[in-house]
Design an enzyme around this catalytic site. Structure first.
Site, PDB file in Angstrom:
ATOM      1  N   PRO A   1       0.518  -1.290  -0.083  1.00 48.17           N
ATOM      2  CA  PRO A   1       0.013   0.022  -0.087  1.00 48.17           C
ATOM      3  C   PRO A   1       0.866   1.440   0.007  1.00 48.17           C
ATOM      4  O   PRO A   1       2.071   1.175   0.612  1.00 48.17           O
ATOM      5  CB  PRO A   1      -0.789   0.048   1.275  1.00 48.17           C
ATOM      6  CG  PRO A   1      -0.773  -1.700   1.752  1.00 48.17           C
ATOM      7  CD  PRO A   1       0.581  -2.067   1.346  1.00 48.17           C
ATOM      8  N   LYS A   2       0.353   2.190  -0.454  1.00 49.39           N
ATOM      9  CA  LYS A   2       1.046   3.519  -0.620  1.00 49.39           C
ATOM     10  C   LYS A   2       0.522   4.548   0.587  1.00 49.39           C
ATOM     11  O   LYS A   2      -0.694   4.734   0.283  1.00 49.39           O
ATOM     12  CB  LYS A   2       1.040   4.068  -2.097  1.00 49.39           C
ATOM     13  CG  LYS A   2       1.882   5.447  -2.004  1.00 49.39           C
ATOM     14  CD  LYS A   2       1.769   6.097  -3.368  1.00 49.39           C
ATOM     15  CE  LYS A   2       2.662   7.437  -3.300  1.00 49.39           C
ATOM     16  NZ  LYS A   2       2.532   8.482  -2.258  1.00 49.39           N
ATOM     17  N   TRP A   3       1.234   4.737   1.452  1.00 43.75           N
ATOM     18  CA  TRP A   3       0.782   5.512   2.638  1.00 43.75           C
ATOM     19  C   TRP A   3       0.924   7.245   2.237  1.00 43.75           C
ATOM     20  O   TRP A   3       1.788   7.214   1.829  1.00 43.75           O
ATOM     21  CB  TRP A   3       1.700   4.974   3.811  1.00 43.75           C
ATOM     22  CG  TRP A   3       1.512   3.710   4.193  1.00 43.75           C
ATOM     23  CD1 TRP A   3       2.073   2.656   3.941  1.00 43.75           C
ATOM     24  CD2 TRP A   3       0.408   3.165   5.194  1.00 43.75           C
ATOM     25  NE1 TRP A   3       1.789   1.417   4.180  1.00 43.75           N
ATOM     26  CE2 TRP A   3       0.711   1.630   5.106  1.00 43.75           C
ATOM     27  CE3 TRP A   3      -0.755   3.621   5.853  1.00 43.75           C
ATOM     28  CZ2 TRP A   3      -0.249   0.639   5.802  1.00 43.75           C
ATOM     29  CZ3 TRP A   3      -1.442   2.972   6.417  1.00 43.75           C
ATOM     30  CH2 TRP A   3      -1.412   1.446   6.394  1.00 43.75           C
TER      31      TRP A   3
ATOM     32  N   GLY B   1      -2.723   5.002  -3.051  1.00 44.34           N
ATOM     33  CA  GLY B   1      -2.449   4.118  -4.053  1.00 44.34           C
ATOM     34  C   GLY B   1      -1.679   3.000  -3.781  1.00 44.34           C
ATOM     35  O   GLY B   1      -1.889   2.361  -2.720  1.00 44.34           O
TER      36      GLY B   1
END
Length: 364
Positions: A33-35, A199
């Site tokens: 996951p894009k934090w 994202g």
């Protein structure tokens, strides 16, 4: 903030249009996951001793280095305490985040996170209790065995998992999830947005850690919407339009949603001339802005702007709406002279279905 110390910088990513194919990177892709927080290197023990912003001595020395290489340690005293659960020496790549919301409906809170960077020590101390930050870890640059930047990601990830095996999530230190399945990554891309994530990332399993290089791939949400131009700020050079201020209607009220600032020099001057007929003036012909420097369209900043009658509409590209404001960069797609300002409402923007952040983090 303090000057950078002698610690490698962070590895960067270049944009991709969709979740990359499994073989898009050396050794195959590892997706995560894009934090949406502050990128940070957690430096503990011996490596931190060369950092001017480090707090503590010996193995207890710890620093939080932002993407620029400068220390964020003084703003997050509660994080300094929780990362001391990591065995020293160590350098971990991760993200500082703040969560908000009721149990079962928690999400990332960018506004609460950004409010944490404040010059007043009393405010820092208060917010460290009211809106505590946490660290999501996703890479390992060094541990007790030495530097790992030359090691492939598959080895760095295994070492990171072992490092965090004895650290409970409740401590505020988390290990991000990964997958090699693009279908699962695509599901994360859609589902996790409801928890405030923006994202998906992809790393090559055989790729070394390369500070400053765009070795990773990132896929972010991209959308378009129509907004009303409500004013502009003059460019810092004193010539031309620096940024356009945008608004959308909600229940009859025109609310601020952000701005656009990426214009070529020639275009900045053209915009001043184009927008001149819309400039709001008083009975004496003076621009009406002195009394409006601090209002809902200035977000509390002491920054004057030239107000415009809300008559022109633009289509903009953006990736996320945080509350009622655009997050990150907003790009001008086209002018929409065919559209009425009243059609530019907040409810035109697609909002991701809510998803509990605790499920993303794997909290028990």
């Amino acid at each position: 903030m303090n000057a950078p110390c002698d610690v490698p910088g962070v590895m960067l990513a270049k944009a991709a249009r969709a979740v990359p194919a499994p073989d898009a990177l050396p050794g195959g892709c590892s997706y995560e996951p894009k934090w949406d927080g502050y990128r940070v290197l957690v430096v503990r023990g011996a490596p931190a001793l060369s950092c001017p912003g480090a707090v503590g001595e010996g193995d207890e020395a710890v620093d939080l280095l932002g993407r620029s290489g400068k220390s964020l340690a003084r703003y997050f005293p509660e994080v300094l305490e929780v990362v001391r659960a990591l065995p020293a020496p160590v350098i971990v790549d991760g993200e500082l985040v703040v969560r908000s919301g009721e149990p079962g409906a928690e999400r990332l809170d960018w506004d609460a996170l950004s409010a944490r960077v404040h010059p007043a020590a009393s405010r820092i101390e208060r917010l460290s209790v009211e809106t505590p930050a946490e660290v999501v870890c996703f890479d390992l640059l060094a541990d007790a065995a030495g530097e790992l930047v030359a090691a492939p990601f598959r080895e760095r990830r295994a070492r990171l998992e072992a490092l965090l095996a004895g650290v409970p999530d409740a401590s505020g230190v988390h290990l991000t999830r990964t997958t090699t399945d693009p279908v699962e990554a695509t599901d994360w891309f859609t589902r996790f947005e409801g928890a405030g994530l923006d994202g998906v990332m992809a790393k090559g399993l055989d790729t070394p850690y390369e500070p400053g290089k765009r070795t990773m791939l990132k896929v972010k949400h991209q959308r378009t919407a129509d907004a009303v131009v409500v004013g502009y700020r003059v460019h810092r050079s004193g010539q031309g339009v620096g940024s356009l201020l945008l608004g959308m209607f909600h229940e009859g009220e025109l609310l601020p949603v952000g701005g656009i600032s990426a214009f070529p020099t020639a275009r900045r001057a053209e915009l001043v001339e184009e927008l001149e007929p819309l400039v709001e003036r008083d009975a004496d012909g003076q621009v009406v802005h002195a009394a409006r420097e601090r209002n809902r369209f200035s977000s509390g900043r002491d920054s004057s702007y030239v107000p415009l009658r809300p008559e022109r509409v633009v289509e903009v590209a953006f990736d996320q709406l945080e509350g009622r404001r655009f997050r990150h960069t907003v790009r001008l797609v086209r002018w929409r002279d065919d559209k009425a300002p009243q059609e530019c409402t907040l409810d035109q923007v697609e909002v991701a279905s809510g998803y509990d952040l605790r499920l993303v983090l794997g909290d028990s």
